[in-house]
Structures are given as C-alpha cells and as structure tokens.
Design an enzyme around this catalytic site. Structure first.
Site, short mmCIF file in Angstrom:
data_model
loop_
_atom_site.label_atom_id
_atom_site.label_comp_id
_atom_site.label_asym_id
_atom_site.label_seq_id
_atom_site.Cartn_x
_atom_site.Cartn_y
_atom_site.Cartn_z
N CYS A 1 2.51 8.00 9.18
CA CYS A 1 1.26 8.55 10.35
C CYS A 1 1.92 9.37 11.63
O CYS A 1 0.77 10.19 12.23
CB CYS A 1 0.60 7.69 10.69
SG CYS A 1 0.17 6.88 8.44
N HIS B 1 -4.97 7.95 15.96
CA HIS B 1 -4.60 8.87 14.30
C HIS B 1 -5.72 7.94 13.72
O HIS B 1 -6.51 6.83 13.30
CB HIS B 1 -3.41 7.62 13.93
CG HIS B 1 -3.29 7.47 12.30
ND1 HIS B 1 -3.33 8.40 11.42
CD2 HIS B 1 -3.38 6.35 11.39
CE1 HIS B 1 -3.21 8.24 10.51
NE2 HIS B 1 -2.67 6.63 10.76
N ASN C 1 -8.16 6.69 5.39
CA ASN C 1 -6.30 7.80 5.96
C ASN C 1 -5.42 8.81 5.60
O ASN C 1 -5.10 8.84 4.43
CB ASN C 1 -5.49 6.38 6.74
CG ASN C 1 -4.15 6.31 7.56
OD1 ASN C 1 -4.16 7.15 7.81
ND2 ASN C 1 -3.67 5.14 7.46
O1 UT7 Z 1 -1.66 4.51 9.16
C1 UT7 Z 1 -0.97 3.43 9.72
C2 UT7 Z 1 -1.50 1.98 10.34
N1 UT7 Z 1 -2.33 1.70 9.16
C3 UT7 Z 1 -3.03 0.87 9.70
O2 UT7 Z 1 -3.32 0.48 11.03
C4 UT7 Z 1 -4.03 0.06 8.59
C5 UT7 Z 1 -4.46 -1.53 9.09
N2 UT7 Z 1 -4.86 -2.58 8.63
C6 UT7 Z 1 -6.28 -2.51 8.33
O3 UT7 Z 1 -6.44 -0.85 8.48
C7 UT7 Z 1 -6.30 -3.50 7.63
O4 UT7 Z 1 -5.73 -4.62 8.20
C8 UT7 Z 1 -7.50 -3.48 6.32
C9 UT7 Z 1 -8.22 -3.10 6.10
C10 UT7 Z 1 -6.37 -3.18 5.01
C11 UT7 Z 1 -8.06 -5.09 6.23
O5 UT7 Z 1 -8.43 -5.86 6.57
P1 UT7 Z 1 -8.22 -6.96 7.31
O6 UT7 Z 1 -9.53 -7.13 8.60
O7 UT7 Z 1 -7.17 -7.17 8.15
O8 UT7 Z 1 -8.49 -7.26 6.31
P2 UT7 Z 1 -6.87 -9.34 6.04
O9 UT7 Z 1 -6.35 -8.80 5.55
O10 UT7 Z 1 -7.37 -9.59 6.39
O11 UT7 Z 1 -8.43 -9.70 4.84
C12 UT7 Z 1 -9.22 -10.26 4.93
C13 UT7 Z 1 -9.38 -10.68 3.74
C14 UT7 Z 1 -9.10 -11.66 2.52
O12 UT7 Z 1 -9.31 -12.28 1.65
P3 UT7 Z 1 -9.47 -13.90 2.32
O13 UT7 Z 1 -7.85 -14.06 1.52
O14 UT7 Z 1 -9.53 -13.97 3.79
O15 UT7 Z 1 -10.06 -14.70 1.06
C15 UT7 Z 1 -8.29 -10.48 1.27
O16 UT7 Z 1 -8.16 -10.79 0.05
O17 UT7 Z 1 -10.30 -10.02 2.78
C16 UT7 Z 1 -10.22 -9.26 1.58
N3 UT7 Z 1 -9.46 -7.78 1.18
C17 UT7 Z 1 -10.68 -7.10 0.87
N4 UT7 Z 1 -11.77 -7.84 0.06
C18 UT7 Z 1 -12.75 -6.45 -0.72
C19 UT7 Z 1 -8.98 -7.31 0.97
N5 UT7 Z 1 -9.14 -6.14 0.42
C20 UT7 Z 1 -10.55 -5.98 0.58
C21 UT7 Z 1 -11.20 -5.20 -0.44
N6 UT7 Z 1 -12.61 -5.98 -0.63
N7 UT7 Z 1 -10.37 -4.16 -0.65
#
Ligand code: UT7
Length: 332
Positions: A113, A254, A284
């Site tokens: 990125c 970004h 993204n």
């Molecule tokens: O481009 C380079 C840089 N990239 C980034 O900076 C990306 C950084 N990361 C993110 O944008 C976020 O971490 C995500 C959008 C990928 C995930 O959001 P989060 O708030 O960090 O969620 P999480 O990974 O902590 O997951 C929370 C919950 C989990 O369920 P449990 O374990 O709490 O039951 C996941 O399994 O959300 C669940 N989950 C989803 N639920 C519905 C993860 N993806 C999804 C989804 N739909 N697509």
C-alpha cells in the site's frame, strides 16, 4: 533542480462489488462491513483486464494532463503487488510498451500500500539529481486476483484500480516537493502477506490446496499499528517542516479503513473537509489508493493548482511513507 507533482490520472473498473453481493458469498452483513470499515462497495477488474491495462489508462490521462508527449517520459516506475507476471517481465515494461514508450528505463517496486509514495520518493531522487526530467509513476492493483472470496476477513476490504502521476523537473521552488519520508520494518512481515508464489513456497499442489497464493492479514494487529504509525509519521513530517495541520487543505491518507482514517485525522485535529475519504466507494486498492484519491479530488475541482497535499500511507512489509507537496498541475 527540484521535483514537482505535475499531473494526476486514474482508472476505475466499471464492475461494482457491493456489500450486498458479498453477503451472498460469505457470512457477513452490509451493517458489519460499513460499521467496521466504512466500505459500501469496491470495483473489480474484468477477466482479462490486467494490472497493466488499468495502469495504461491511468497513465495516458496523467501524461495528457501534464501536456507532454509520450516521447518526453524518461522513466517509468510501477508500484504494485499484483503484477501481470509475478517474476518477469516487470509490469512497468508492459505499460511502457502499451503506451508506446521506447528505450526508457522501466521497473516495478513492491511496497504494497505504500508503493505510490515510495515511487514518489524514487522519482524525486531521479529528478533532483538531474538524471531524469519527466518520471511516470503508477500505483496499480488487481487485488481481486489474490483475494480469497471465501475469507470474510479479507474479501470485504480490497478492490482494483490504478492511479498515475507525472513528476517533472522544475527550477521554481514554489511548486517543488517539500519532503518525502519512507520507511519499513520487516519484523512485521507476517502481518500482511501472500505466502506464495516465491522461493519459500514455489508453485505446487500444496500452494493450491492450502490457498497460499491468497492474501493473509492479521487484521486487528495491523489496524492498531496502522493508526499508531500513520499518526506518528504525519506528525513527524509536519514538525520537521514546521507546518501546522491547519495549513493542509488536503490530507490524503491511505484508504484502508474509515476508522483508521478518522482516528488519524482526529489525532491531528483535522476538520472533516481537510480529510480525503474514498474508501467507501473503492475499498482498499493498495498502491492505487492514494493516486485514485488525488484524482478524485482533482476531477471534482476540489484540488487546485498550488494547494498543499499531505500524503500518508501504511502497508505490507510493513512499510509506511508520507509526503508533503503542492499540487503543481493545472486546476481542472
Ligand atoms: O492496507 C494495509 C493496511 N491494512 C489495514 O490497515 C487493515 C487493518 N484492519 C482492519 O481494517 C480491521 O482489522 C478489519 C476490518 C479487517 C477487522 O475489523 P476488527 O474490528 O479488527 O475486527 P476483528 O478482526 O477483531 O474481528 C471482530 C469479529 C470477529 O468475531 P468474534 O471473534 O468476535 O466472534 C470476527 O470473526 O468480527 C468477525 N468478523 C466478521 N464478521 C462479519 C471478521 N470479519 C467479518 C466480516 N463480517 N466480514
């Protein structure tokens, strides 16, 4: 000799992949995606529409808007982690050929990125050293080619697209780049990666069976580090150059996640109108994200000649970079 940001162009594929579409593919919801990322839809390239095709369209616009002839471009740098071919030839060579650029140095860089701002730092060095006069830099990605559309933690985030800019030599300090910072920390390389193909995992049945060719991300850990690093990076570049965040009309971070953009903007005390946000409609797009965002504000008439841009990016590697520079092209 100074370097100036001479022009911008972008290409956005026509096919839209909405949150409603993704609801039919994985266990997710429009509500979850919007709340956690700010993304409503992303664009996906057609089959047979490759990174070099999108990049060529963006480049044509950038060269035309700089008022240059193809023959005046003397370096082509393409930032991509989704090249047409993983080993060779470089996508920059294919783009040069499609544009009709002959006998000119062309190479790719792989900084995920951060690629476009890394390319900016390379163009700046070539131009300021007097080696090149008009450098075409491109950020282009067909991320859909490395996304596993059964993995809800990644497939909701990424999209395809391309952006390009011409960086030209100038003797007018008023229109010159002010500063570019670029950095990396490989100890976090497993935060965001595609394990194959490469020397660690050459193409094999195992790669296919285990889906090692798809992007893998430690989302939450990456998120936290992104907020911390992006904030520190822009605070540093502003402090070194004694510029206040109030003096930045266009903060162009970004576009990975709206929550990251909001957290960084808030910690800099930026007003909403200073912060450029396109993640909602493009997702993204990795190296293409910043030039696509610059193109958006230029095409809408929001970015005018001479106005300051603050770019800030973070991605796989891990890599990060920031740039402070005026837009030196003509207003739309
Ligand atoms: O481009 C380079 C840089 N990239 C980034 O900076 C990306 C950084 N990361 C993110 O944008 C976020 O971490 C995500 C959008 C990928 C995930 O959001 P989060 O708030 O960090 O969620 P999480 O990974 O902590 O997951 C929370 C919950 C989990 O369920 P449990 O374990 O709490 O039951 C996941 O399994 O959300 C669940 N989950 C989803 N639920 C519905 C993860 N993806 C999804 C989804 N739909 N697509």
């Amino acid at each position: 000799m100074y370097a100036k940001f001479h022009s911008i162009g972008a290409y956005v594929p026509s096919k839209v992949l909405s949150n409603a579409d993704l609801e039919k593919m994985v266990d997710t919801s429009d509500e979850w995606i919007l709340k956690r990322t700010g993304i409503s839809e992303r664009r996906i390239a057609k089959d047979g529409e490759n990174t070099s095709d999108m990049a060529t369209k963006a480049s044509k616009l950038a060269i035309e808007r700089a008022g240059l002839d193809i023959s005046e471009i003397d370096l082509v740098v393409c930032a991509t982690v989704t090249p047409d071919y993983f080993n060779m030839p470089a996508t920059a060579c294919i783009i040069s050929d499609k544009l009709g650029i002959k006998n000119v140095q062309a190479f790719d860089i792989s900084s995920a990125c951060s690629g476009f701002v890394y390319a900016l730092s390379i163009a700046k060095a070539f131009v300021e050293s007097g080696m090149k006069k008009h450098v075409l830099i491109i950020g282009a990605e067909k991320f859909s080619s490395i996304v596993d559309y059964t993995d809800r933690t990644t497939c909701i985030l990424f999209g395809d697209g391309a952006g390009a800019a011409v960086i030209s030599a100038t003797q007018n300090k008023e229109e010159a780049f002010i500063d570019v910072h670029a950095s990396a920390d490989g100890s976090y390389s497993d935060f965001l990666m595609t394990p194959a193909p490469g020397t660690v995992n050459p193409v094999s049945q195992k790669v296919v069976d285990e889906g090692l060719n798809f992007v893998q991300m430690k989302g939450n850990e990456t998120f936290k580090l992104a907020v911390k690093t992006l904030t520190k990076d822009v605070k540093d570049i502003l402090a070194v150059n004694k510029i206040s965040s109030d003096d930045i009309p266009h903060f162009i971070p970004h576009q990975a996640n709206y929550r990251i953009i909001k957290a960084v903007g808030d910690s800099l005390k930026m007003k909403e109108e200073q912060v450029v946000v396109t993640v909602g409609k493009y997702g993204n797009t990795s190296a293409a994200s910043i030039p696509m965002a610059i193109n958006d504000i230029w095409e809408s008439g929001r970015l005018k000649k001479g106005e300051l841009m603050l770019l800030d990016t973070f991605g796989g590697g891990l890599t990060w970079a920031s740039a402070l520079l005026p837009f030196a092209g003509e207003s739309k």
